[in-house]
Write a protein that holds these residues in place. Structure first.
Motif, PDB file in Angstrom:
ATOM      1  N   ASP A 113     -14.962  88.172 -33.293  1.00 53.72           N
ATOM      2  CA  ASP A 113     -15.360  89.307 -32.426  1.00 53.72           C
ATOM      3  C   ASP A 113     -15.223  90.342 -33.627  1.00 53.72           C
ATOM      4  O   ASP A 113     -15.261  90.109 -34.801  1.00 53.72           O
ATOM      5  CB  ASP A 113     -14.447  89.397 -31.403  1.00 53.72           C
ATOM      6  N   ARG A 114     -14.899  91.660 -33.016  1.00 56.58           N
ATOM      7  CA  ARG A 114     -14.684  92.846 -33.910  1.00 56.58           C
ATOM      8  C   ARG A 114     -13.348  92.983 -34.528  1.00 56.58           C
ATOM      9  O   ARG A 114     -13.382  93.724 -35.554  1.00 56.58           O
ATOM     10  CB  ARG A 114     -14.881  94.060 -33.284  1.00 56.58           C
ATOM     11  N   MET A 149     -20.164  91.789 -48.566  1.00 57.04           N
ATOM     12  CA  MET A 149     -21.400  91.894 -47.839  1.00 57.04           C
ATOM     13  C   MET A 149     -21.523  90.481 -46.754  1.00 57.04           C
ATOM     14  O   MET A 149     -22.272  90.462 -46.104  1.00 57.04           O
ATOM     15  CB  MET A 149     -22.795  91.847 -48.578  1.00 57.04           C
ATOM     16  N   ALA A 152     -18.829  89.847 -42.384  1.00 53.53           N
ATOM     17  CA  ALA A 152     -19.207  89.674 -40.958  1.00 53.53           C
ATOM     18  C   ALA A 152     -19.578  88.463 -40.382  1.00 53.53           C
ATOM     19  O   ALA A 152     -19.494  87.957 -39.409  1.00 53.53           O
ATOM     20  CB  ALA A 152     -19.953  90.779 -40.346  1.00 53.53           C
ATOM     21  N   ASP A 153     -20.080  87.572 -41.535  1.00 55.31           N
ATOM     22  CA  ASP A 153     -20.700  86.339 -41.130  1.00 55.31           C
ATOM     23  C   ASP A 153     -20.088  85.058 -41.988  1.00 55.31           C
ATOM     24  O   ASP A 153     -20.516  83.862 -41.706  1.00 55.31           O
ATOM     25  CB  ASP A 153     -22.322  86.313 -41.219  1.00 55.31           C
ATOM     26  N   LEU A 213     -31.511  93.294 -55.516  1.00 50.86           N
ATOM     27  CA  LEU A 213     -30.859  91.968 -54.853  1.00 50.86           C
ATOM     28  C   LEU A 213     -32.258  91.384 -54.024  1.00 50.86           C
ATOM     29  O   LEU A 213     -32.463  92.182 -53.052  1.00 50.86           O
ATOM     30  CB  LEU A 213     -29.520  92.263 -53.973  1.00 50.86           C
ATOM     31  N   VAL A 216     -29.953  88.825 -49.328  1.00 50.96           N
ATOM     32  CA  VAL A 216     -28.451  88.698 -49.231  1.00 50.96           C
ATOM     33  C   VAL A 216     -27.843  87.410 -49.299  1.00 50.96           C
ATOM     34  O   VAL A 216     -26.713  87.259 -50.157  1.00 50.96           O
ATOM     35  CB  VAL A 216     -27.948  89.326 -47.549  1.00 50.96           C
TER      36      VAL A 216
ATOM     37  N   ASP B 208     -23.230 101.172 -37.743  1.00 43.72           N
ATOM     38  CA  ASP B 208     -22.581  99.795 -37.309  1.00 43.72           C
ATOM     39  C   ASP B 208     -23.111  98.765 -38.448  1.00 43.72           C
ATOM     40  O   ASP B 208     -24.231  98.993 -38.948  1.00 43.72           O
ATOM     41  CB  ASP B 208     -22.702  99.401 -35.808  1.00 43.72           C
ATOM     42  N   TRP B 209     -22.509  97.667 -38.397  1.00 46.47           N
ATOM     43  CA  TRP B 209     -22.786  96.483 -39.259  1.00 46.47           C
ATOM     44  C   TRP B 209     -23.404  95.491 -38.241  1.00 46.47           C
ATOM     45  O   TRP B 209     -22.649  94.808 -37.521  1.00 46.47           O
ATOM     46  CB  TRP B 209     -21.599  95.999 -40.157  1.00 46.47           C
ATOM     47  N   VAL B 211     -25.218  91.773 -37.323  1.00 43.15           N
ATOM     48  CA  VAL B 211     -25.047  90.590 -37.823  1.00 43.15           C
ATOM     49  C   VAL B 211     -26.179  89.441 -37.304  1.00 43.15           C
ATOM     50  O   VAL B 211     -26.248  89.534 -36.247  1.00 43.15           O
ATOM     51  CB  VAL B 211     -23.617  89.721 -37.251  1.00 43.15           C
ATOM     52  N   PRO B 212     -26.951  88.760 -37.954  1.00 38.53           N
ATOM     53  CA  PRO B 212     -26.971  89.031 -39.513  1.00 38.53           C
ATOM     54  C   PRO B 212     -27.572  90.383 -39.965  1.00 38.53           C
ATOM     55  O   PRO B 212     -28.239  90.887 -39.236  1.00 38.53           O
ATOM     56  CB  PRO B 212     -27.951  88.093 -39.979  1.00 38.53           C
ATOM     57  N   LEU B 213     -27.141  90.650 -41.269  1.00 34.87           N
ATOM     58  CA  LEU B 213     -27.608  92.019 -41.772  1.00 34.87           C
ATOM     59  C   LEU B 213     -29.294  91.781 -41.958  1.00 34.87           C
ATOM     60  O   LEU B 213     -29.637  91.099 -42.717  1.00 34.87           O
ATOM     61  CB  LEU B 213     -27.030  91.995 -43.098  1.00 34.87           C
ATOM     62  N   VAL B 216     -30.688  94.675 -46.868  1.00 31.18           N
ATOM     63  CA  VAL B 216     -29.674  95.378 -48.031  1.00 31.18           C
ATOM     64  C   VAL B 216     -29.697  96.953 -47.733  1.00 31.18           C
ATOM     65  O   VAL B 216     -28.565  97.408 -47.263  1.00 31.18           O
ATOM     66  CB  VAL B 216     -29.847  95.025 -49.065  1.00 31.18           C
ATOM     67  N   ASP B 225     -24.000  98.331 -31.855  1.00 29.78           N
ATOM     68  CA  ASP B 225     -24.877  97.206 -31.988  1.00 29.78           C
ATOM     69  C   ASP B 225     -24.129  96.075 -32.997  1.00 29.78           C
ATOM     70  O   ASP B 225     -24.797  94.962 -33.255  1.00 29.78           O
ATOM     71  CB  ASP B 225     -26.358  97.597 -32.342  1.00 29.78           C
ATOM     72  N   GLY B 226     -23.009  96.516 -33.461  1.00 30.34           N
ATOM     73  CA  GLY B 226     -22.568  95.608 -34.578  1.00 30.34           C
ATOM     74  C   GLY B 226     -21.065  95.305 -34.403  1.00 30.34           C
ATOM     75  O   GLY B 226     -20.634  95.420 -33.400  1.00 30.34           O
ATOM     76  N   VAL B 227     -20.518  94.993 -35.710  1.00 26.86           N
ATOM     77  CA  VAL B 227     -19.085  94.539 -35.515  1.00 26.86           C
ATOM     78  C   VAL B 227     -18.077  95.483 -36.064  1.00 26.86           C
ATOM     79  O   VAL B 227     -16.700  95.081 -36.216  1.00 26.86           O
ATOM     80  CB  VAL B 227     -18.884  93.004 -36.208  1.00 26.86           C
TER      81      VAL B 227
END
Lengths: 275, 275
Positions: A113-114, A149, A152-153, A213, A216, B208-209, B211-213, B216, B225-227
């Motif tokens: 979760d967060r 990076m 979160a996953d 890059l 990711v 927000d971050w 998931v998945p990103l 980049v 909307d993110g974590v």
């Protein structure tokens, strides 16, 4: 610091992630053909060849297993699911023992979760539970901090400082860190943290950071193609007392599309030139 | 820590990067329509409207400029090129003064080669040269540490700890930090470093971050909307004494494809719900 080249391939290891199309058998045989003395195995690829068959190939070829990837992935929403993860890590420890490696690499996993802090506590709880099992099997657990990076996953452990702090807190001879240049190169305190890791460095992984890059997850570069000061970092790891295998671990779709033997040739040359 | 909601929009600021299609005039007028009292301007978008015209719009509408983006980009291969960058930063300081903001945001730039440590020294050298000019114009310089995934192409300053250390070293009332949740949320020491920044926080950016990103560069998410624990981070920044504007800065192609007024509506609601 003066730059000293590596003069031979005695520490070179192929991490199987670099040649995704090869199962454990193909990778072990590839290393044998190429004169690469070490291999870092992945559990899924070992399963394709078979655990006991892989162990047999390792014994017969004399290729040494630098590490098994990967344990970890500890945080989960429920106690039941966390126990499932712990059980899976125990199986990974047994597999590592059968494959005659000393190190199980831990990618610790994301938060469910967060609450990233709670997830970090779940990592420590799980370590407490699996370390006695690792002792029994003679396996060391290497916490690999991942690039932020992936926070979160893939891993809530995002810096070498954080991994060092956990290792120091546990103060257990079977717990250490795995240092991967791709994950830590950006850190202003990386040399300080490498020195701090002295005595508990269980592995050293190399690849390069491409600019820009490409992806990711699948955008790591072959040594020399990016901006990481690989030789400087390797010498710092050496200076911290680590003299073990150096695993080339490159997740890159373009490299996966090359014939594996060609990748090994490039890898050997770049290792001597840049690491 | 108990969670306290923000009850009104008095601190809300639109950073122009969130609505890429709007020049400075459109963004200022959009904020006026939406009742958003602050705006973070970008130099390229100000140039499209015209500097003096933008300054006039700011005066007439009463929309306050929370910051100007961006100065920085200091490291370069030659002394001549580094001087060019310094001159450009002086122009940015003059523009900030004309736009009646107090803060120029610094994205410090990547290394011109593999030597990230040398690039960090170039950043400090440049700060030494531009700070007196900032003083003369009443502008404060806010070092924004960027996420480590931008270390190779946008900023060699990759953590709040590093930015804090530079600020403490200079100990100059016109030098501080800008904290962006997207860039720092992953850091195990982020709350410690926010507290350490007390007294020199010049801005607070939110997004927000996901998931998945998704990407980049263009993969930042709308709040909620993110974590990222946005409220927890905002309260920590408040607790460190910062009571200034909160800029919504979202680089996201899907959001750029929405009508700007719709984005402002969503932004206001999410700000109250999640920040």
């Amino acid at each position: 610091m003066q730059q000293h080249e590596l003069r031979d391939l005695t520490r070179l290891s192929l991490n199987q992630a670099t040649i995704d199309q090869w199962d454990a058998r193909a990778a072990i045989e590839g290393c044998q053909r190429a004169g690469i003395p070490w291999i870092g195995l992945w559990r899924d690829k070992v399963a394709r060849t078979g655990l006991s068959e892989t162990a047999r190939l390792v014994r017969e070829t004399g290729i040494q297993v630098s590490s098994l990837c990967r344990g970890g992935w500890f945080p989960a929403a429920t106690a039941t699911e966390r126990q499932t993860r712990i059980d899976d890590n125990k199986r990974a420890i047994e597999e590592a023992a059968e494959l005659q490696t000393k190190v199980l690499v831990l990618v610790c996993g994301p938060a469910p979760d967060r609450d990233i802090q709670a997830a970090r506590e779940m990592v420590e709880d799980a370590l407490t539970q699996i370390l006695p099992f690792a002792h029994q099997h003679g396996i060391s657990l290497g916490i690999e901090p991942l690039h932020p990076m992936y926070a979160a996953d893939r891993s809530v452990i995002t810096s070498l400082a954080e991994a060092n702090q956990i290792v120091e807190k546990f103060n257990d001879a079977h717990l250490g860190v795995v240092i991967d240049t791709f994950h830590v190169w950006w850190d202003v305190s990386v040399y300080e943290q490498i020195a701090r890791a002295s005595g508990h460095i269980l592995g050293f992984h190399i690849s390069d950071w491409l600019v820009p890059l490409p992806d990711v997850l699948l955008g790591r570069g072959m040594m020399g193609d990016g901006v990481i000061e690989l030789r400087k970092l390797r010498q710092a790891v050496d200076a911290a007392g680590y003299q073990g295998p150096i695993e080339v671990e490159i997740f890159n779709r373009a490299i996966w599309n090359l014939p594996g033997d060609d990748v090994l040739d490039i890898m050997k040359r770049r290792y001597l030139e840049h690491v």
